[in-house]
Motif scaffolding. Sequence first.
Motif, short mmCIF file in Angstrom:
data_model
loop_
_atom_site.label_atom_id
_atom_site.label_comp_id
_atom_site.label_asym_id
_atom_site.label_seq_id
_atom_site.Cartn_x
_atom_site.Cartn_y
_atom_site.Cartn_z
N SER A 449 0.81 -1.23 0.00
CA SER A 449 0.00 0.00 0.00
C SER A 449 0.83 1.27 0.00
N LEU A 450 1.91 1.29 -0.79
CA LEU A 450 2.65 2.55 -0.95
C LEU A 450 1.71 3.56 -1.56
N ASN A 451 1.61 4.72 -0.90
CA ASN A 451 0.59 5.70 -1.27
C ASN A 451 1.22 7.09 -1.35
N VAL A 452 0.82 7.88 -2.35
CA VAL A 452 1.37 9.22 -2.49
C VAL A 452 0.27 10.26 -2.33
N ASN A 461 5.51 16.22 -1.91
CA ASN A 461 4.62 15.06 -1.90
C ASN A 461 4.84 14.28 -0.62
N GLY A 462 3.74 13.77 -0.06
CA GLY A 462 3.85 12.90 1.10
C GLY A 462 3.73 11.45 0.67
N LEU A 463 4.45 10.57 1.37
CA LEU A 463 4.40 9.14 1.04
C LEU A 463 4.19 8.35 2.32
N ASN A 464 3.42 7.29 2.23
CA ASN A 464 3.29 6.38 3.37
C ASN A 464 3.07 4.98 2.83
N TRP A 465 3.36 4.00 3.69
CA TRP A 465 3.20 2.62 3.29
C TRP A 465 2.90 1.77 4.50
N LEU A 510 8.14 5.89 -7.85
CA LEU A 510 8.66 5.51 -6.53
C LEU A 510 8.24 4.11 -6.13
N ARG A 511 9.10 3.45 -5.34
CA ARG A 511 8.77 2.16 -4.77
C ARG A 511 9.59 1.98 -3.48
N VAL A 512 9.15 1.09 -2.61
CA VAL A 512 9.78 0.94 -1.30
C VAL A 512 10.03 -0.53 -1.02
N LYS A 513 11.08 -0.81 -0.24
CA LYS A 513 11.33 -2.18 0.20
C LYS A 513 11.70 -2.16 1.68
N ALA A 514 11.59 -3.31 2.33
CA ALA A 514 11.90 -3.45 3.75
C ALA A 514 13.20 -4.22 3.90
N ASN A 525 4.48 -2.07 -4.48
CA ASN A 525 3.80 -1.46 -5.62
C ASN A 525 4.48 -0.14 -5.97
N GLN A 526 4.30 0.28 -7.20
CA GLN A 526 4.94 1.49 -7.72
C GLN A 526 3.92 2.62 -7.77
N VAL A 527 4.35 3.83 -7.39
CA VAL A 527 3.45 4.99 -7.49
C VAL A 527 4.15 6.12 -8.25
#
Length: 536
Positions: A449-452, A461-465, A510-514, A525-527
Motif C-alpha cells: 500500500s505505498l501511497n502518495v 509530496n507525502g508518502l506512506n506505506w 517511486l517504490r519501497v522495500k523493507a 507497488n509502484q506509485v
Amino acid sequence: MIKLTVFSILFFYFNFSISQESKSEEFTQIINSNLSTEELLVFAESLSDAVSDISEVNINLSVLDAGLSESNTLRKNIGLVKGNMFFAEIVGSDIPKTFVIDNFNEHIENVFTYDGFILGDENSFFSFASNNGLVTGKIVYDFKNYTIVHDGETRQVMLQFDPKKIPFDQNDFVKMEGIPLSESEEKFLIEEKLKLIDSDSRSTTTTVKVLFLYASDTYDPAGTVSIMISEFNAALSTSGVTNKFISSAGIIPLNTTFSGQCKRTVLDSMTAASGIFSDLPQRRDAANADLIFTIINDGGVSSPDPFCRVGGVANLPANINNSNVPYAVSADSFILADNTGSHETGHVLKGYHVRDDSGTPTASRGFHNAAKGWQSMMGSYEGNCAPFTGPNSPCVRLNQFSNPSNTYNGDPIGKIGKKDFAGYLDNTSMIAASIYRNTNPPIPNIPSSLNVNQGNCFGLNGLNWTDNDINTLRYVLSYSTQSNFSNSSQIYNGWDKITSINVLTDPWYLRVKACNASGCSGWSNQVTANRISTCN
Ligand SMILES: [Zn+2]
C-alpha cells in the motif's frame, strides 16, 4: 548554532596547515611503507592539496571532504597503510603537530574515518569523519580534548572541552536487578553457549554490534558514531584487548527530539520498551544488534536539573550473559568530547566505576591515579578526581581501559587481580555480548500500500506505506524518472513508515522495500509523484 555548555569559551577556527619543507619530511617518513615512491607522492600531494586549501579558505571543510574523498579512493586503490602523516595546528599553539594515520575505516556507509595519533604524546588520539560534506573530528592531545564541529553557519570550528565545567553526577549508570555473577561463573556460561554455535561459523575476531538511534536534532550522527566506533576500537587495541571490536549494526533516526526529557528518562523508556521505543526488542532482533545506543541533543531543556541532558547513562548488567536491556544514552556533544560514548558502552559491557578495592566485582572496575591527574575510560570523576574537590581535579579520562600490565608515563593503569577491565573485556564480556544474538532474522516481507499524497507546493509530496513484518529494521525508498526504474536512486532510508519528498522533475516513479540485517525484501507497488507549477 552549536552549544557551548561545558566547552571552553575559547572559540577557534580550525586551521590545517602544511608546508613545503614538511612535505618532503612527510615523504621521508612514509617511505618505509609498502607503497611505491610514485604512489606515495600521489597520496602526499592529494592530502596536501586538501589541507592547504583549508588554510587558504579557512572555512570550507567541504574542500577537505573532497580532498579526503579523493585520498580515500587513492587509499582503496593503492592500499595505503598506516604511518602516513599530515600536519595541523591545535588551538593554543601555532606550531603544527604531526598527525600519524593509523587506520582508515568506513564504519558507516559513505562515512570515511581516519584515526591515529600525534607524535610526541603517547596517549594522543585523533579521528576525523568525513560525511557528505561535513567533517566532524576529535583530538586528544597533551591532557586536553578537542572536538571539531560545524558552527551551523559557515565555519568549521575547534572546541576545547573543559572538564572543570562537568556537573558532578556520580549516578550515570543504572544497576539491573540481581546479584552479579563472578567472572568464573560467567565464563562457564559462555562456554556452554559457545557449544551451541557451529564451530565452522565462529570467527577468529569478536565483534559486538551496536545499533545507534538518534534524536532528530542531534549533530552529525553518522560522523559522530563513526568516530566513537574508531575511538572505542582504538581503546581496546591500546589496552591489550585482542581481535575484538565494536561495529555499527545500523544508524536510525527517531522522529522526536525527546524535548523536556532528561537522559535518564530516555533510558527508562528504552528499558521499559515504552513510547517511541515500544518495539525496541524487535528492532534489536531485526538489526541483529548486541547493544543499542541512543544519541540525544544536549540542548535546551526546561528542567529543575540544568545538566540532565549532558553526559550519559547506561544499563549495567548483573550478568553479561543474560543482558536483555543492553542500552545506553548520551548527549551528542559529550559522546566524543569526554569519551562518554565509549564510557557508557563500557558500562553496558559490565564495566564499573573506580570506587575502592572492595565490592563485587573488582576486576571490571576502572582505575585512576588522582595524584597524577588521570583516570582510565571507566573513571567517573570520583574521590580525588572529582570536579572542584580533589587536588588534581578533575582527572583527565584516558582513551584506555584499566590494565595493570599497561602503564601511562611509567605508572600502571590498574591493579593486578582487581582493576583489569581490559582483561574482563578480552576474556569475558566482549565474547558474551557478541554471542547473545547468534541468529539472523528472516528477510522481511514486502511492504504494501505505498501511497502518495500530492502537496500544494511545487514538488512537495507525502508518502506512506504499510509494514508487513516485525522483522523490518528500516525501509528504503527509491525513485526514478523512468517507469522501468532505470537510473534509480535511493531517496529515503529509515524506520518511519512515512516521509515527504521534493519532486524535482515531473514525474517521479517511486517504490519501497523493507530491509534488516539479513537483507531486503522485494519492491512494493509502484506509485507516481508529480510536481506542480505553483505554491499555495
Ligand atoms: Zn559511568
